[in-house]
Scaffold this motif. Structure first.
Motif, PDB file in Angstrom:
ATOM      1  N   THR A  29      41.962  58.236  38.578  1.00 54.82           N
ATOM      2  CA  THR A  29      42.782  59.328  38.709  1.00 54.82           C
ATOM      3  C   THR A  29      42.962  59.751  40.945  1.00 54.82           C
ATOM      4  N   GLY A  30      43.657  58.495  41.174  1.00 51.02           N
ATOM      5  CA  GLY A  30      44.584  57.862  42.844  1.00 51.02           C
ATOM      6  C   GLY A  30      43.123  58.620  44.029  1.00 51.02           C
ATOM      7  N   GLU A  31      42.021  59.869  43.521  1.00 53.43           N
ATOM      8  CA  GLU A  31      42.135  60.430  44.749  1.00 53.43           C
ATOM      9  C   GLU A  31      41.541  59.992  45.597  1.00 53.43           C
ATOM     10  N   ASN A  32      41.099  60.505  47.193  1.00 47.78           N
ATOM     11  CA  ASN A  32      40.516  59.359  47.686  1.00 47.78           C
ATOM     12  C   ASN A  32      38.863  60.255  47.956  1.00 47.78           C
ATOM     13  N   ILE A  33      38.097  58.701  47.513  1.00 48.91           N
ATOM     14  CA  ILE A  33      37.037  59.437  46.960  1.00 48.91           C
ATOM     15  C   ILE A  33      36.139  60.159  48.983  1.00 48.91           C
ATOM     16  N   GLY A  34      36.430  59.158  49.265  1.00 49.69           N
ATOM     17  CA  GLY A  34      35.859  58.757  51.402  1.00 49.69           C
ATOM     18  C   GLY A  34      35.619  57.612  51.926  1.00 49.69           C
ATOM     19  N   ARG A  35      34.845  57.040  52.189  1.00 45.32           N
ATOM     20  CA  ARG A  35      34.961  56.267  53.118  1.00 45.32           C
ATOM     21  C   ARG A  35      33.316  55.916  53.206  1.00 45.32           C
ATOM     22  N   ILE A  36      33.053  54.420  53.036  1.00 45.40           N
ATOM     23  CA  ILE A  36      31.769  53.357  53.043  1.00 45.40           C
ATOM     24  C   ILE A  36      30.615  53.727  54.125  1.00 45.40           C
ATOM     25  N   ILE A  37      29.754  54.617  54.046  1.00 47.20           N
ATOM     26  CA  ILE A  37      28.379  55.188  55.045  1.00 47.20           C
ATOM     27  C   ILE A  37      27.282  54.391  54.695  1.00 47.20           C
ATOM     28  N   ASP A  38      27.096  53.572  53.786  1.00 48.79           N
ATOM     29  CA  ASP A  38      25.976  53.025  53.772  1.00 48.79           C
ATOM     30  C   ASP A  38      25.373  51.829  53.017  1.00 48.79           C
ATOM     31  N   VAL A  39      24.762  50.948  52.459  1.00 52.17           N
ATOM     32  CA  VAL A  39      24.296  50.560  51.988  1.00 52.17           C
ATOM     33  C   VAL A  39      22.808  50.193  51.333  1.00 52.17           C
ATOM     34  N   GLU A  40      22.590  49.888  49.784  1.00 55.78           N
ATOM     35  CA  GLU A  40      20.740  50.114  50.058  1.00 55.78           C
ATOM     36  C   GLU A  40      21.051  48.550  49.541  1.00 55.78           C
ATOM     37  N   ILE A  41      19.632  47.463  50.015  1.00 53.42           N
ATOM     38  CA  ILE A  41      20.402  46.537  49.930  1.00 53.42           C
ATOM     39  C   ILE A  41      19.100  46.208  49.710  1.00 53.42           C
ATOM     40  N   ASP A  42      18.606  44.812  48.175  1.00 53.77           N
ATOM     41  CA  ASP A  42      16.818  44.367  47.628  1.00 53.77           C
ATOM     42  C   ASP A  42      16.487  43.185  48.877  1.00 53.77           C
ATOM     43  N   LYS A  43      15.397  43.443  48.496  1.00 57.17           N
ATOM     44  CA  LYS A  43      14.759  42.156  49.411  1.00 57.17           C
ATOM     45  C   LYS A  43      15.517  40.660  49.314  1.00 57.17           C
ATOM     46  N   SER A  44      15.935  40.581  48.713  1.00 54.46           N
ATOM     47  CA  SER A  44      16.973  39.462  47.812  1.00 54.46           C
ATOM     48  C   SER A  44      17.897  39.192  49.062  1.00 54.46           C
ATOM     49  N   GLY A  45      18.535  40.037  48.939  1.00 55.94           N
ATOM     50  CA  GLY A  45      19.637  40.171  49.930  1.00 55.94           C
ATOM     51  C   GLY A  45      20.617  40.988  49.319  1.00 55.94           C
ATOM     52  N   LYS A  46      21.019  41.241  47.895  1.00 55.37           N
ATOM     53  CA  LYS A  46      21.853  41.801  47.360  1.00 55.37           C
ATOM     54  C   LYS A  46      22.056  43.279  46.842  1.00 55.37           C
ATOM     55  N   ILE A  47      23.256  43.534  47.476  1.00 53.12           N
ATOM     56  CA  ILE A  47      23.567  44.671  47.570  1.00 53.12           C
ATOM     57  C   ILE A  47      23.165  45.867  45.637  1.00 53.12           C
ATOM     58  N   LEU A  48      22.634  46.348  46.371  1.00 51.58           N
ATOM     59  CA  LEU A  48      22.433  47.501  45.399  1.00 51.58           C
ATOM     60  C   LEU A  48      22.548  49.005  45.027  1.00 51.58           C
ATOM     61  N   TYR A  49      23.306  49.400  46.041  1.00 54.04           N
ATOM     62  CA  TYR A  49      24.127  50.132  45.730  1.00 54.04           C
ATOM     63  C   TYR A  49      24.986  50.832  47.158  1.00 54.04           C
ATOM     64  N   ILE A  50      26.176  51.695  47.171  1.00 55.95           N
ATOM     65  CA  ILE A  50      27.291  51.442  47.735  1.00 55.95           C
ATOM     66  C   ILE A  50      27.382  53.221  48.556  1.00 55.95           C
ATOM     67  N   TYR A  51      26.746  53.337  49.938  1.00 54.91           N
ATOM     68  CA  TYR A  51      26.809  55.257  49.742  1.00 54.91           C
ATOM     69  C   TYR A  51      28.278  55.563  50.321  1.00 54.91           C
ATOM     70  N   ALA A  52      29.255  56.346  49.662  1.00 50.62           N
ATOM     71  CA  ALA A  52      30.396  56.613  50.936  1.00 50.62           C
ATOM     72  C   ALA A  52      30.016  58.783  51.248  1.00 50.62           C
ATOM     73  N   GLU A  53      30.260  58.610  52.517  1.00 47.51           N
ATOM     74  CA  GLU A  53      30.661  60.137  52.362  1.00 47.51           C
ATOM     75  C   GLU A  53      31.797  61.110  51.509  1.00 47.51           C
ATOM     76  N   GLY A  54      31.410  61.915  50.690  1.00 43.26           N
ATOM     77  CA  GLY A  54      32.528  62.128  49.121  1.00 43.26           C
ATOM     78  C   GLY A  54      33.298  63.455  50.355  1.00 43.26           C
ATOM     79  N   LYS A  55      35.010  63.338  49.493  1.00 48.95           N
ATOM     80  CA  LYS A  55      35.553  64.458  50.214  1.00 48.95           C
ATOM     81  C   LYS A  55      35.182  65.481  49.548  1.00 48.95           C
ATOM     82  N   LYS A  56      35.769  66.907  49.726  1.00 47.65           N
ATOM     83  CA  LYS A  56      35.423  68.047  48.787  1.00 47.65           C
ATOM     84  C   LYS A  56      35.804  68.100  47.110  1.00 47.65           C
ATOM     85  N   PHE A  57      36.705  67.528  46.545  1.00 50.98           N
ATOM     86  CA  PHE A  57      36.846  66.864  45.759  1.00 50.98           C
ATOM     87  C   PHE A  57      35.994  66.694  44.750  1.00 50.98           C
TER      88      PHE A  57
END
Length: 73
Positions: free
Chosen positions: A16-44
């Motif tokens: 869509t070309g919409e600005n979603i937001g910015r990264i605020i946190d990540v979730e990492i498993d015990k082996s160090g792999k990034i599972l999820y990235i969390y962004a603070e969403g814009k109103k849209f």
């Protein structure tokens, strides 16, 4: 690249070309792999996701540029 470098970039939806937001946190498993990235969403995007945070995987990232991170949601 450091997490702090990624946190300073806008996250933009490749569909869509919409600005979603910015990264605020990540979730990492015990082996160090990034599972999820969390962004603070814009109103849209808050109306599509039932909370203020948007969660996506590293595989959703299409490109990391100098100023933005392009994601497929």
């Amino acid at each position: 690249m450091l997490l702090s470098d990624l946190q300073n970039k806008d996250i933009v939806s490749i569909e869509t070309g919409e600005n979603i937001g910015r990264i605020i946190d990540v979730e990492i498993d015990k082996s160090g792999k990034i599972l999820y990235i969390y962004a603070e969403g814009k109103k849209f995007f808050r109306k599509y996701f039932n909370n203020e945070e948007i969660k996506f995987t590293f595989e959703n990232i299409a490109k990391i540029g100098a100023d933005v991170i392009l994601v497929k949601m």
